[in-house]
Design a protein around this motif. Structure first.
Motif, mmCIF file in Angstrom:
data_model
loop_
_atom_site.group_PDB
_atom_site.id
_atom_site.type_symbol
_atom_site.label_atom_id
_atom_site.label_comp_id
_atom_site.label_asym_id
_atom_site.label_seq_id
_atom_site.Cartn_x
_atom_site.Cartn_y
_atom_site.Cartn_z
ATOM 1 N N SER A 73 42.656 32.706 47.363
ATOM 2 C CA SER A 73 41.504 32.996 46.472
ATOM 3 C C SER A 73 41.622 32.526 45.802
ATOM 4 C CB SER A 73 41.242 34.223 46.113
ATOM 5 O OG SER A 73 42.813 34.924 45.780
ATOM 6 N N GLY A 74 40.276 32.658 44.498
ATOM 7 C CA GLY A 74 40.135 31.772 43.467
ATOM 8 C C GLY A 74 41.428 32.681 42.049
ATOM 9 N N MET A 75 41.538 33.552 42.749
ATOM 10 C CA MET A 75 43.040 33.891 41.224
ATOM 11 C C MET A 75 44.024 33.805 42.273
ATOM 12 S SD MET A 75 41.937 37.879 40.725
ATOM 13 C CE MET A 75 43.482 38.205 39.610
ATOM 14 N N PRO A 76 45.117 33.570 41.583
ATOM 15 C CA PRO A 76 46.792 33.497 41.608
ATOM 16 C C PRO A 76 47.308 35.066 42.325
ATOM 17 C CG PRO A 76 46.704 33.805 39.106
ATOM 18 C CD PRO A 76 45.229 33.469 39.912
ATOM 19 N N LEU A 77 47.834 35.303 43.407
ATOM 20 C CA LEU A 77 48.381 36.036 43.837
ATOM 21 C C LEU A 77 49.958 36.113 43.874
ATOM 22 C CD1 LEU A 77 47.008 39.081 45.734
ATOM 23 C CD2 LEU A 77 47.213 37.745 47.149
ATOM 24 N N LEU A 176 32.357 38.430 41.002
ATOM 25 C CA LEU A 176 33.363 38.963 40.260
ATOM 26 C C LEU A 176 34.716 39.844 40.678
ATOM 27 C CD1 LEU A 176 34.466 38.074 36.940
ATOM 28 C CD2 LEU A 176 33.478 40.403 36.630
ATOM 29 N N LEU A 177 35.645 38.898 40.671
ATOM 30 C CA LEU A 177 36.611 39.712 41.091
ATOM 31 C C LEU A 177 37.692 39.797 40.289
ATOM 32 C CD1 LEU A 177 38.540 40.460 43.642
ATOM 33 C CD2 LEU A 177 39.634 37.656 43.699
ATOM 34 N N VAL A 178 38.249 41.199 39.802
ATOM 35 C CA VAL A 178 39.133 41.698 38.775
ATOM 36 C C VAL A 178 40.643 42.213 39.454
ATOM 37 C CG1 VAL A 178 39.486 43.836 36.668
ATOM 38 C CG2 VAL A 178 37.133 42.063 37.477
ATOM 39 N N SER A 179 41.675 42.077 38.532
ATOM 40 C CA SER A 179 42.902 42.970 38.911
ATOM 41 C C SER A 179 43.148 43.240 37.688
ATOM 42 C CB SER A 179 43.641 41.062 39.370
ATOM 43 O OG SER A 179 44.773 41.543 39.358
ATOM 44 N N THR A 180 43.785 44.735 38.113
ATOM 45 C CA THR A 180 43.930 45.626 36.725
ATOM 46 C C THR A 180 46.062 45.364 36.742
ATOM 47 O OG1 THR A 180 43.972 47.325 38.258
ATOM 48 C CG2 THR A 180 42.163 46.630 36.313
ATOM 49 N N ASP A 181 46.619 45.709 35.426
ATOM 50 C CA ASP A 181 47.701 45.680 35.162
ATOM 51 C C ASP A 181 48.018 46.730 34.691
ATOM 52 O OD1 ASP A 181 50.777 45.488 35.681
ATOM 53 O OD2 ASP A 181 51.032 43.888 34.029
#
Length: 190
Positions: A73-77, A176-181
């Motif tokens: 994907s476009g962001m690190p996983l 838009l793909l958003v990740s939360t921590d």
């Protein structure tokens, strides 16, 4: 697991029928039925331990293979998939239960043949009719294999149908793909 256990139990029943002469000699020398059954159960345990160790090795390799199959994907996983000790303990318990359940019937059956007839010169397995237990195990194997094959076919069909479903958006460039921590808030990830 059930298919494999039924297959191994059937093989142990056939092996026990072939070992009638050996077991007859052991009984003539004073080995009781319990001792013969314990010996055959120990042999089953000797088959189960390498199988369980191979299962743990395949679980470790399969875990790494599943992580490698995740599409980029476009962001690190970051995927952390450690082997859980509770799951391993459950697998060991299940393996021991399978040894007891599927090894006990062949052990008891092999430890109670007519040793007198065997020792008088009958050939091992001669005149032994196909037992009901072996027949039931074969029927169970066929039924479980057919169930597994039909389930796999339905699963593949469902996956193909899911690939053809319209997700509701046509241009992924404007998504838009958003990740939360939530680690900084003290909330634990379960």
């Amino acid at each position: 697991l059930l298919i494999v256990c039924a297959n191994v139990a059937n093989l142990l029943l056939v092996r026990g029928a072939a070992r009638r002469r050996e077991l007859g000699i052991r009984a003539a020398l004073g080995a009781g039925r319990g001792r013969l059954a314990r010996q055959l159960l120990a042999e089953c345990l000797g088959l189960a331990i390498p199988g369980a160790l191979l299962g743990v090795a395949f679980a470790s390799w399969g875990r790494e293979a599943l992580v490698a199959l995740i599409p980029p994907s476009g962001m690190p996983l970051d995927v952390d998939t450690p082997l859980d000790l509770r799951v391993l303990a459950f697998a060991v318990t299940l393996s021991l239960a399978a040894v007891l359940v599927f090894g006990l019937a062949p052990a008891l059956r092999a430890s109670r043949p007519d040793f007198g007839a065997v020792l008088k010169g009958g050939t091992p397995g001669a005149g032994v009719t196909r037992s009901r237990l072996r027949g039931a195990l074969v029927v169970a194997q066929i039924a479980l294999s057919l169930t597994a094959a039909v389930s796999a076919a339905l699963f593949v069909r469902t996956l193909r149908a899911l690939e053809e479903i319209d997700p509701g958006f046509h241009d992924p460039a404007h998504l838009l793909l958003v990740s939360t921590d939530f680690g900084f808030t003290g909330v634990r990830d379960t």
